[in-house]
Design a protein around this motif. Structure first.
Motif, PDB file in Angstrom:
ATOM      1  N   GLN A 233      -6.902   5.746  -5.543  1.00 21.88           N
ATOM      2  CA  GLN A 233      -7.009   5.140  -6.865  1.00 21.88           C
ATOM      3  C   GLN A 233      -5.671   5.161  -7.587  1.00 21.88           C
ATOM      4  OE1 GLN A 233      -9.966   6.877  -9.383  1.00 21.88           O
ATOM      5  NE2 GLN A 233      -9.720   5.370 -10.991  1.00 21.88           N
ATOM      6  N   SER A 234      -4.926   6.255  -7.446  1.00 23.30           N
ATOM      7  CA  SER A 234      -3.625   6.342  -8.100  1.00 23.30           C
ATOM      8  C   SER A 234      -2.668   5.300  -7.530  1.00 23.30           C
ATOM      9  CB  SER A 234      -3.028   7.750  -7.930  1.00 23.30           C
ATOM     10  OG  SER A 234      -2.836   8.053  -6.561  1.00 23.30           O
ATOM     11  N   ASN A 235      -2.776   5.042  -6.223  1.00 22.36           N
ATOM     12  CA  ASN A 235      -1.945   3.999  -5.614  1.00 22.36           C
ATOM     13  C   ASN A 235      -2.271   2.640  -6.202  1.00 22.36           C
ATOM     14  OD1 ASN A 235      -0.658   5.828  -4.019  1.00 22.36           O
ATOM     15  ND2 ASN A 235      -1.610   5.197  -2.100  1.00 22.36           N
ATOM     16  N   ASN A 236      -3.560   2.376  -6.408  1.00 25.60           N
ATOM     17  CA  ASN A 236      -3.978   1.096  -6.980  1.00 25.60           C
ATOM     18  C   ASN A 236      -3.462   0.929  -8.401  1.00 25.60           C
ATOM     19  OD1 ASN A 236      -5.365   0.365  -4.657  1.00 25.60           O
ATOM     20  ND2 ASN A 236      -7.307   1.222  -5.365  1.00 25.60           N
ATOM     21  N   ILE A 237      -3.509   2.010  -9.167  1.00 24.78           N
ATOM     22  CA  ILE A 237      -3.013   1.955 -10.545  1.00 24.78           C
ATOM     23  C   ILE A 237      -1.513   1.711 -10.560  1.00 24.78           C
ATOM     24  CG2 ILE A 237      -2.650   3.299 -12.656  1.00 24.78           C
ATOM     25  CD1 ILE A 237      -5.302   4.722 -12.052  1.00 24.78           C
ATOM     26  N   ARG A 238      -0.781   2.417  -9.695  1.00 21.21           N
ATOM     27  CA  ARG A 238       0.665   2.204  -9.601  1.00 21.21           C
ATOM     28  C   ARG A 238       0.980   0.775  -9.186  1.00 21.21           C
ATOM     29  NH1 ARG A 238       1.007   7.751  -7.866  1.00 21.21           N
ATOM     30  NH2 ARG A 238       0.551   7.131  -5.716  1.00 21.21           N
ATOM     31  N   SER A 239       0.191   0.255  -8.248  1.00 23.64           N
ATOM     32  CA  SER A 239       0.396  -1.125  -7.805  1.00 23.64           C
ATOM     33  C   SER A 239       0.235  -2.101  -8.954  1.00 23.64           C
ATOM     34  CB  SER A 239      -0.588  -1.479  -6.679  1.00 23.64           C
ATOM     35  OG  SER A 239      -0.298  -0.765  -5.504  1.00 23.64           O
TER      36      SER A 239
ATOM     37  N   LEU B 247      12.156  -6.826  -3.096  1.00 19.09           N
ATOM     38  CA  LEU B 247      12.900  -5.621  -2.746  1.00 19.09           C
ATOM     39  C   LEU B 247      12.120  -4.352  -3.049  1.00 19.09           C
ATOM     40  CD1 LEU B 247      15.613  -4.400  -1.799  1.00 19.09           C
ATOM     41  CD2 LEU B 247      16.415  -4.580  -4.165  1.00 19.09           C
ATOM     42  N   PHE B 248      11.514  -4.296  -4.224  1.00 18.28           N
ATOM     43  CA  PHE B 248      10.866  -3.059  -4.670  1.00 18.28           C
ATOM     44  C   PHE B 248       9.379  -2.981  -4.340  1.00 18.28           C
ATOM     45  CE2 PHE B 248      14.666  -2.966  -7.292  1.00 18.28           C
ATOM     46  CZ  PHE B 248      14.964  -1.609  -7.348  1.00 18.28           C
ATOM     47  N   LEU B 249       8.730  -4.121  -4.130  1.00 18.39           N
ATOM     48  CA  LEU B 249       7.278  -4.120  -3.970  1.00 18.39           C
ATOM     49  C   LEU B 249       6.870  -4.392  -2.530  1.00 18.39           C
ATOM     50  CD1 LEU B 249       6.216  -6.155  -7.142  1.00 18.39           C
ATOM     51  CD2 LEU B 249       6.564  -3.687  -6.910  1.00 18.39           C
ATOM     52  N   THR B 250       5.663  -3.966  -2.183  1.00 20.54           N
ATOM     53  CA  THR B 250       5.092  -4.292  -0.882  1.00 20.54           C
ATOM     54  C   THR B 250       4.798  -5.797  -0.838  1.00 20.54           C
ATOM     55  OG1 THR B 250       2.845  -3.875  -1.666  1.00 20.54           O
ATOM     56  CG2 THR B 250       4.037  -2.003  -0.717  1.00 20.54           C
ATOM     57  N   PRO B 251       4.629  -6.371   0.341  1.00 23.68           N
ATOM     58  CA  PRO B 251       4.431  -7.824   0.436  1.00 23.68           C
ATOM     59  C   PRO B 251       3.308  -8.355  -0.445  1.00 23.68           C
ATOM     60  CG  PRO B 251       4.869  -6.928   2.601  1.00 23.68           C
ATOM     61  CD  PRO B 251       4.748  -5.755   1.676  1.00 23.68           C
ATOM     62  N   ARG B 252       2.162  -7.704  -0.418  1.00 19.98           N
ATOM     63  CA  ARG B 252       1.024  -8.155  -1.236  1.00 19.98           C
ATOM     64  C   ARG B 252       1.375  -8.119  -2.712  1.00 19.98           C
ATOM     65  NH1 ARG B 252      -2.442  -5.031  -3.990  1.00 19.98           N
ATOM     66  NH2 ARG B 252      -4.473  -5.871  -4.595  1.00 19.98           N
ATOM     67  N   ASN B 253       1.942  -7.023  -3.165  1.00 17.73           N
ATOM     68  CA  ASN B 253       2.260  -6.875  -4.586  1.00 17.73           C
ATOM     69  C   ASN B 253       3.380  -7.827  -5.022  1.00 17.73           C
ATOM     70  OD1 ASN B 253       0.354  -4.885  -4.627  1.00 17.73           O
ATOM     71  ND2 ASN B 253       1.785  -3.175  -4.752  1.00 17.73           N
ATOM     72  N   ALA B 254       4.346  -8.041  -4.134  1.00 17.67           N
ATOM     73  CA  ALA B 254       5.429  -8.974  -4.452  1.00 17.67           C
ATOM     74  C   ALA B 254       4.876 -10.383  -4.654  1.00 17.67           C
ATOM     75  CB  ALA B 254       6.471  -8.968  -3.327  1.00 17.67           C
ATOM     76  N   PHE B 255       3.986 -10.795  -3.767  1.00 18.30           N
ATOM     77  CA  PHE B 255       3.356 -12.114  -3.891  1.00 18.30           C
ATOM     78  C   PHE B 255       2.581 -12.213  -5.200  1.00 18.30           C
ATOM     79  CE2 PHE B 255      -0.212 -14.985  -3.481  1.00 18.30           C
ATOM     80  CZ  PHE B 255       0.336 -16.115  -2.882  1.00 18.30           C
ATOM     81  N   LEU B 256       1.767 -11.206  -5.480  1.00 19.65           N
ATOM     82  CA  LEU B 256       0.912 -11.245  -6.676  1.00 19.65           C
ATOM     83  C   LEU B 256       1.725 -11.241  -7.962  1.00 19.65           C
ATOM     84  CD1 LEU B 256      -2.001  -8.846  -5.667  1.00 19.65           C
ATOM     85  CD2 LEU B 256      -2.084 -11.336  -5.886  1.00 19.65           C
ATOM     86  N   SER B 257       2.844 -10.524  -7.977  1.00 23.64           N
ATOM     87  CA  SER B 257       3.643 -10.435  -9.208  1.00 23.64           C
ATOM     88  C   SER B 257       4.146 -11.804  -9.652  1.00 23.64           C
ATOM     89  CB  SER B 257       4.814  -9.469  -9.018  1.00 23.64           C
ATOM     90  OG  SER B 257       5.755  -9.993  -8.094  1.00 23.64           O
ATOM     91  N   ILE B 258       4.464 -12.674  -8.705  1.00 28.55           N
ATOM     92  CA  ILE B 258       4.933 -14.022  -9.038  1.00 28.55           C
ATOM     93  C   ILE B 258       3.753 -14.980  -9.210  1.00 28.55           C
ATOM     94  CG2 ILE B 258       6.502 -15.883  -8.417  1.00 28.55           C
ATOM     95  CD1 ILE B 258       7.859 -13.175  -8.817  1.00 28.55           C
TER      96      ILE B 258
ATOM     97  N   THR C 226       3.226   2.764  -3.529  1.00 27.23           N
ATOM     98  CA  THR C 226       2.234   1.736  -3.837  1.00 27.23           C
ATOM     99  C   THR C 226       1.602   1.144  -2.587  1.00 27.23           C
ATOM    100  OG1 THR C 226       3.991   0.061  -3.928  1.00 27.23           O
ATOM    101  CG2 THR C 226       3.337   1.081  -5.997  1.00 27.23           C
ATOM    102  N   ALA C 227       2.000   1.659  -1.405  1.00 21.39           N
ATOM    103  CA  ALA C 227       1.409   1.185  -0.162  1.00 21.39           C
ATOM    104  C   ALA C 227       0.074   1.887   0.064  1.00 21.39           C
ATOM    105  CB  ALA C 227       2.353   1.453   1.007  1.00 21.39           C
ATOM    106  N   SER C 228      -0.765   1.299   0.893  1.00 21.21           N
ATOM    107  CA  SER C 228      -2.045   1.934   1.225  1.00 21.21           C
ATOM    108  C   SER C 228      -1.780   3.186   2.034  1.00 21.21           C
ATOM    109  CB  SER C 228      -2.925   0.975   2.030  1.00 21.21           C
ATOM    110  OG  SER C 228      -2.337   0.708   3.290  1.00 21.21           O
ATOM    111  N   SER C 229      -2.742   4.081   2.068  1.00 18.95           N
ATOM    112  CA  SER C 229      -2.574   5.354   2.758  1.00 18.95           C
ATOM    113  C   SER C 229      -2.310   5.177   4.244  1.00 18.95           C
ATOM    114  CB  SER C 229      -3.829   6.223   2.566  1.00 18.95           C
ATOM    115  OG  SER C 229      -4.983   5.552   3.035  1.00 18.95           O
ATOM    116  N   LYS C 230      -2.761   4.090   4.847  1.00 17.74           N
ATOM    117  CA  LYS C 230      -2.570   3.848   6.264  1.00 17.74           C
ATOM    118  C   LYS C 230      -1.137   3.444   6.600  1.00 17.74           C
ATOM    119  CE  LYS C 230      -7.335   2.415   7.190  1.00 17.74           C
ATOM    120  NZ  LYS C 230      -8.212   1.327   7.691  1.00 17.74           N
TER     121      LYS C 230
END
Length: 204
Positions: free
Chosen positions: A2-8, A48-59, A192-196
């Motif tokens: 959950q903390s990872n999701n919030i950080r994401s 650069l700073f975000l994982t692929p999923r988060n980078a896509f979503l931010s834009i 911010t990456a998943s635990s896996k």
């Protein structure tokens, strides 16, 4: 988890806001339908700073908000902006951020990042120049031709040639930040990456 999701969510919102701010910095060339902005630098930083999923979503979130009428692209918004002359570039940006993030993540997995700063500088610059800048022209130029009924040469004169040096400078800024802030980049991406994937994909 959950903390990872919030950080994401926090970082997605942060880099979406950063992209909006960079979109507001606009220089309109005489006779050009494509303004000079810092948008591609925003794409670089998200990738650069975000994982692929988060980078896509931010834009992509910025595009979504623009569709609802918010003036987030160089002071313009609404469906007309998303179907206008620069629409090809706009819709390319989330995918550019995704590609930058994938390439950066792949490179950070190697040990060479810690051993050869010259190689790292070259690789980061090529990643940013290729995926944040040049890839945006692949849909951007054809759409410009369609929207304004331009020939390929005319579209290149208006939408490509004036921006080559600026794109290189923005890639250079991103490269300097990447080299200077590597430990922080690795930490943010892994946090911010998943635990896996924390211990493998985003750890350098």
């Amino acid at each position: 988890m959950q903390s990872n999701n919030i950080r994401s969510l926090v970082f997605i919102a942060l880099f979406a806001a950063l992209f909006i701010v960079m979109s507001a910095v606009t220089i309109k060339l005489g006779g050009s339908f494509v303004p000079i902005t810092l948008q591609t630098l925003g794409v670089v930083l998200a990738g650069l700073f975000l994982t692929p999923r988060n980078a896509f979503l931010s834009i992509f979130i910025v595009i979504l908000l623009t569709a609802f009428g918010l003036p987030l692209f160089s002071g313009q918004g609404g469906i007309s902006t998303l179907t206008g002359a620069t629409a090809g570039f706009i819709f390319a940006f989330p995918f550019c951020a995704l590609l930058v993030s994938l390439a950066v993540g792949a490179y950070l997995r190697g040990s060479s990042i810690k051993q050869n700063k010259v190689l790292s500088f070259i690789v980061f610059f090529l990643i940013f120049e290729l995926f944040s800048s040049l890839c945006a022209y692949i849909p951007g130029i054809p759409w410009l031709m369609h929207a304004l009924d331009f020939s390929f040469q005319k579209a290149m004169v208006v939408g490509f040639y004036p921006f080559i040096i600026g794109d290189a400078l923005k890639s250079l800024v991103g490269t300097i930040l990447a080299i200077s802030l590597t430990p922080y980049i690795v930490h943010i991406r892994s946090s911010t990456a998943s635990s896996k994937t924390q211990d493998s994909i985003y750890q350098a």
